[in-house]
Design a protein around this motif. Structure first.
Motif, PDB file in Angstrom:
ATOM      1  N   TRP A   1      32.622  28.124  46.126  1.00 34.11           N
ATOM      2  CA  TRP A   1      33.014  29.523  46.293  1.00 34.11           C
ATOM      3  C   TRP A   1      33.470  30.107  44.958  1.00 34.11           C
ATOM      4  O   TRP A   1      34.344  29.531  44.296  1.00 34.11           O
TER       5      TRP A   1
ATOM      6  N   TYR B   1      47.272  34.730  46.874  1.00 33.66           N
ATOM      7  CA  TYR B   1      45.886  34.469  46.479  1.00 33.66           C
ATOM      8  C   TYR B   1      45.560  32.985  46.693  1.00 33.66           C
ATOM      9  O   TYR B   1      44.504  32.643  47.246  1.00 33.66           O
TER      10      TYR B   1
ATOM     11  N   PHE C   1      36.190  25.866  44.184  1.00 38.20           N
ATOM     12  CA  PHE C   1      36.350  27.307  44.025  1.00 38.20           C
ATOM     13  C   PHE C   1      36.616  27.658  42.567  1.00 38.20           C
ATOM     14  O   PHE C   1      37.061  26.821  41.772  1.00 38.20           O
TER      15      PHE C   1
ATOM     16  N   LYS D   1      35.306  39.560  51.987  1.00 35.66           N
ATOM     17  CA  LYS D   1      36.448  40.287  51.443  1.00 35.66           C
ATOM     18  C   LYS D   1      37.688  39.795  52.183  1.00 35.66           C
ATOM     19  O   LYS D   1      37.763  39.879  53.402  1.00 35.66           O
TER      20      LYS D   1
ATOM     21  N   MET E   1      38.626  31.062  40.552  1.00 37.45           N
ATOM     22  CA  MET E   1      39.487  32.195  40.846  1.00 37.45           C
ATOM     23  C   MET E   1      39.755  32.968  39.556  1.00 37.45           C
ATOM     24  O   MET E   1      39.659  32.411  38.461  1.00 37.45           O
TER      25      MET E   1
ATOM     26  N   PHE F   1      40.950  39.882  47.628  1.00 38.80           N
ATOM     27  CA  PHE F   1      40.030  39.208  46.722  1.00 38.80           C
ATOM     28  C   PHE F   1      38.687  39.076  47.418  1.00 38.80           C
ATOM     29  O   PHE F   1      38.592  39.129  48.659  1.00 38.80           O
TER      30      PHE F   1
ATOM     31  N   ILE G   1      42.766  31.429  49.362  1.00 38.27           N
ATOM     32  CA  ILE G   1      41.698  30.497  49.011  1.00 38.27           C
ATOM     33  C   ILE G   1      41.761  29.259  49.908  1.00 38.27           C
ATOM     34  O   ILE G   1      40.727  28.735  50.348  1.00 38.27           O
TER      35      ILE G   1
ATOM     36  N   LEU H   1      40.109  30.089  53.018  1.00 36.90           N
ATOM     37  CA  LEU H   1      38.661  30.141  52.801  1.00 36.90           C
ATOM     38  C   LEU H   1      38.059  28.741  52.834  1.00 36.90           C
ATOM     39  O   LEU H   1      37.036  28.502  53.502  1.00 36.90           O
TER      40      LEU H   1
ATOM     41  N   THR I   1      35.484  33.278  43.510  1.00 38.51           N
ATOM     42  CA  THR I   1      36.388  34.305  44.030  1.00 38.51           C
ATOM     43  C   THR I   1      36.979  35.105  42.876  1.00 38.51           C
ATOM     44  O   THR I   1      37.045  34.639  41.738  1.00 38.51           O
ATOM     45  N   CYS I   2      37.439  36.320  43.202  1.00 47.34           N
ATOM     46  CA  CYS I   2      38.049  37.166  42.180  1.00 47.34           C
ATOM     47  C   CYS I   2      38.905  38.237  42.850  1.00 47.34           C
ATOM     48  O   CYS I   2      38.517  38.805  43.872  1.00 47.34           O
TER      49      CYS I   2
ATOM     50  N   ALA J   1      34.941  36.897  47.705  1.00 52.37           N
ATOM     51  CA  ALA J   1      34.413  35.542  47.577  1.00 52.37           C
ATOM     52  C   ALA J   1      32.929  35.567  47.885  1.00 52.37           C
ATOM     53  O   ALA J   1      32.483  36.294  48.783  1.00 52.37           O
TER      54      ALA J   1
END
Length: 306
Positions: free
Chosen positions: A258, A79, A177, A286, A179, A298, A83, A86, A260-261, A300
């Motif tokens: 961003w 993860y 970000f 995605k 998360m 995850f 990121i 990203l 994100t999750c 975003a």
């Protein structure tokens, strides 16, 4: 696993034991002849985590309170690296590094795993939030007990369980970000059933591999999937939590590049994208991840022009 994931080639048990001798007590022989641990034994998993964090991430000491989630380090690392990819898309293809990159870990938990990996891998600075007092205490202790982590992690209590960002993000703060690993289940009963299924699956696989476990209590596997209520479930489950996060993210669209999750169920993706579009985000992504046969991802979204 991600190409930059240091765990992609497995666990070097001899080196891990050298750096963290306590792991030796949990070693067993797999059918292949290689050394492993009994992954259905909670203490063994915790020892492996501690060894990995010492060996790869410069952590001097790591522990969690009894009954709290003990996260699998390789998947958590994926993860973080996702990121990083990203952020690189908006930085000329280069991953931004250093303590000028601020991240918010929503639900840091007692283990502080994401700030540990993110700060060690990229030098990022983190704010970690949680609603649980013991998680807050544990995460703060981890920061104070580890000199490499201390200047890069600040932990804040979320006093309002209905809020995700309010009370945590200060007016003058900016984050590259956010998360989150959201609660998965809809109720305590649902969480208990899920843990039971995982335990049965793990025990079945253990017997298939003919592992010579040191402890073979029938109760041991279930204990590996312990966790506090706020870690495991919330009303409405994962989808409801993420949709609440999306709606509340609007108020911080100028302060976060961003959001994100993690998303455990792929069936939730369409509804999540619909919510992101409804609240006016400019971009929705995605990001797929994979650990062995298991696929994860995850999402975003950003409200800023990219």
């Amino acid at each position: 696993m991600h190409v930059r994931n240091v765990h992609k080639d497995g666990y070097p048990m001899a080196e891990l034991c050298q750096d963290y001798p306590a792991l030796k007590a949990y070693l067993i022989s797999a059918k292949s002849g290689k050394q492993s641990i009994n992954f259905s034994q909670p203490d063994a998993v915790k020892a492996l985590n501690a060894a990995l964090l010492v060996h790869y991430y410069g952590i001097d000491t790591w522990d969690i309170p009894q009954g709290y989630l003990c996260p699998p380090v390789p998947g958590r690392a994926d993860y973080i690296h996702g990121i990083a990819d990203l952020l690189a898309t908006q930085n000329g293809g280069l991953i931004p590094r250093g303590n000028q990159v601020n991240g918010l870990d929503v639900g840091i938990g007692a283990n502080a795993i994401y700030p540990i990996i993110g700060s060690a891998s990229y030098g990022w600075r983190f704010i970690g939030s949680d609603i649980d007092d013991l998680s807050i205490k544990s995460a703060k202790t981890l920061a104070s007990d580890n000199p490499n982590l201390a200047p890069l992690l600040m932990v804040r209590k979320q006093a309002d369980k209905e809020q995700i960002f309010r009370g945590i993000i200060k007016p003058d703060e900016h984050f590259a970000f956010t998360m989150c690993n959201p609660p998965f289940h809809k109720s305590a009963e649902d969480a208990a059933l899920g843990s039971k299924r995982k335990a049965k699956s793990l025990e079945k696989n253990r017997h298939k591999r003919n592992l010579k476990a040191r402890h073979n209590s029938p109760l041991a596997p279930a204990l590996n999937f312990s966790g506090m209520a706020n870690e495991l479930w919330c009303e409405g489950g994962e989808l409801a939590f993420i949709q609440r996060m999306i709606s509340q993210s609007v108020a911080y669209k100028e302060q976060v590049d961003w959001f994100t999750c993690l998303v455990s169920k792929s069936a939730h993706l369409k509804a999540i994208e619909t919510s992101v579009n409804y609240y006016g985000a400019r971009t929705f992504l995605k990001m797929d991840m994979g650990q062995g046969q298991k696929q994860s991802r995850f999402v975003a979204w950003t409200f800023q022009e990219k």
